[in-house]
Write a protein that holds these residues in place. Sequence first.
Motif, short mmCIF file in Angstrom:
data_model
loop_
_atom_site.label_atom_id
_atom_site.label_comp_id
_atom_site.label_asym_id
_atom_site.label_seq_id
_atom_site.Cartn_x
_atom_site.Cartn_y
_atom_site.Cartn_z
N TYR A 542 0.75 -1.09 0.15
CA TYR A 542 0.00 0.07 0.02
C TYR A 542 0.79 1.12 0.01
CZ TYR A 542 -4.22 -2.90 0.81
OH TYR A 542 -5.38 -3.55 0.50
N TYR A 543 1.48 1.47 1.09
CA TYR A 543 2.42 2.68 1.32
C TYR A 543 4.07 2.19 1.68
CZ TYR A 543 -2.09 5.01 0.55
OH TYR A 543 -3.43 5.52 0.15
N LYS A 544 4.87 2.84 1.16
CA LYS A 544 6.23 2.78 2.02
C LYS A 544 6.10 4.07 3.00
CE LYS A 544 8.36 5.80 -1.53
NZ LYS A 544 9.62 6.10 -2.28
N PRO A 545 7.22 4.18 4.00
CA PRO A 545 7.33 5.11 4.90
C PRO A 545 7.40 6.41 4.05
CG PRO A 545 8.24 3.33 5.72
CD PRO A 545 8.07 2.85 4.19
N MET A 546 7.04 7.50 4.42
CA MET A 546 6.99 8.78 3.85
C MET A 546 7.52 10.00 4.93
SD MET A 546 4.06 8.55 1.03
CE MET A 546 3.00 7.77 2.32
N PRO A 547 8.09 10.99 4.32
CA PRO A 547 8.33 12.12 5.18
C PRO A 547 6.90 13.02 5.69
CG PRO A 547 9.07 12.66 3.14
CD PRO A 547 8.73 11.29 2.89
N ALA A 548 6.95 13.68 6.55
CA ALA A 548 5.52 14.33 7.16
C ALA A 548 4.89 14.92 6.18
CB ALA A 548 6.16 15.28 8.15
N LYS A 549 5.63 15.82 5.12
CA LYS A 549 4.97 16.59 3.94
C LYS A 549 4.12 15.77 2.99
CE LYS A 549 9.13 17.33 1.15
NZ LYS A 549 9.22 15.96 0.82
N ASP A 550 4.90 14.53 2.81
CA ASP A 550 4.11 13.73 1.76
C ASP A 550 2.92 13.22 2.50
OD1 ASP A 550 6.00 14.18 -0.17
OD2 ASP A 550 7.25 12.56 0.31
#
Length: 559
Positions: A542-550
């Motif tokens: 589903y999703y990989k880890p992302m920075p806060a803005k993303d």
Amino acid sequence: MFIVKMMGELCRMNNKFGKKTEDHLNKNDKKSKKKEKKANVKAELANAKQEIADQKEEKSDMQAALLKADQEIANQVGEKADIQAELVIVNKEVDNQKEEKADVVAELAITIKELANQITLRKEALEKIERIMHYDSLTSLPNRAMLEEKLQHEINIAKDQDKRIGILFLDLDGFKPVRNTLGQFQEGEFIKVVATRLTNLVQESDIVARLGGDKFIIMVQNPESSEYVRKVANKIISAFRQPFEVNQNEIYVTVSIGISVFPTDGKTHEDLIKNAELAMYKAKEKGKNQSVLCTTIMKDIIRENMKLSNGLYKALERDELEVYYQPQISLDTKKIVGLEALLRWNHPVLGMVPPGKFIFLAEQNGLIIPIGKWVLHTVCKQNKTWQEAGLKPIRIAVNLSIIQFQNLEIMNQINEVLESTKLLPKYLELEITESIAMRDTVYIIDVLNTFQKLGIYISIDDFGTEFSSLQYLKLLPINRIKIPMPFIQGINVDKRDEWIIETIIVLARKMGLAVIAEGVETRQQDSFLKKRLCGEIQGYYYYKPMPAKDIEMLLQTNS
């Protein structure tokens, strides 16, 4: 003739005159003598009177003297009485002083005895402190401090005499299930039996030390070569094939051993022990029950870790750390229902360093405490910021390491973070690993109960990868179980992994606990978990880890 007659007459007349003259003279002489005698008598009378007067005066003086003497005698008698009275007092005081002296001597004897006892107790206390500082309380083997002292001493000698020193770092394989089976008392007896066997397997000049738990170090004195040290290690491994007898129970365990040799693998006691420990973990990775000699590659890894460890000290102040977030998805709605906070390190030279490379270093050097607090504050502040921006409130999970959990200030730290960020506790989730849960059950339960009373959500990460005990699962105040990635990767590969996953899901549902699976990367894994009614998942599918803005943009879309 006439003439003759005249001459005769004249003679006769002369004689007569002479006689008269003589008589007259005699008469006068008598008168004179009488007068003189009278005068003498008078003088004598006068003298006698004077003597009587003198005697009267002397008598008077003598009487005065006698009176004075009597007075003096009376005074002396009084003084003597006073002296005797004083002597009585003095004698009494002397007697009292003797008694006091006897009491003082007795007290002094008691004091000396007490002092001697105190000296003995102090000596015993110092010896006890020495034992505590330098010897293991369970096995009486030297502890790490004692080993390091002796090892450094031998290194100093070996440098001058061109000698070798071998270090064996031992760790028992599969000790946790043995410990759980034996109980605390028998566990101690088992460790003592292991210590005795190790001591009997080496030379008298070698040193066997216990680091704690099931870890031991053996210092081999002046080995002829590295191969000789390896033979000693293999001798120990062979000896462990025989069971250990504890209270008429036979216990089988194996051992993994890492080897380092001075001066090839280190010139300080720290380097030798560190390299031997690294080699021991390599032995574990290769299948356990074997020995591994430290290599150049291992030492390169140590040097790299030292650079990373040194860099970590400045990572916070240089603002090199960053929190990434991985979404957690509801399998029913496919909506984002939570996030897991994952730490990243933007190293100025190495670039993005994954947590697997530096978290254990932070735990070793103690930086995990300030870093962990920074992560908690960053996550809670970010969550509050998103809520204030109008995004739908969600829960964010933060991992707690064993070092953080053992810090007695952890509860105060979390309270301070929640108060300072104004985030409601229900939007914070704390993840603890199964190994933490099995450490000190009473303490863990107390802390987790405190968290739950605040409204914080609690989950167990990596459930089933350690030596799980359903007893712990029953006692611990938790909200959710996290199925670890190794089991998820076994879907459509190994039926046993699938059975374990199904069992965890059913168990959690029966106990009223939520379930989330991590590490989902394929459609087949997603489908399998949905069919088994696993509530939530997270992973690259589903999703990989992302920075806060993303994540913020994603949450806006998700809403």
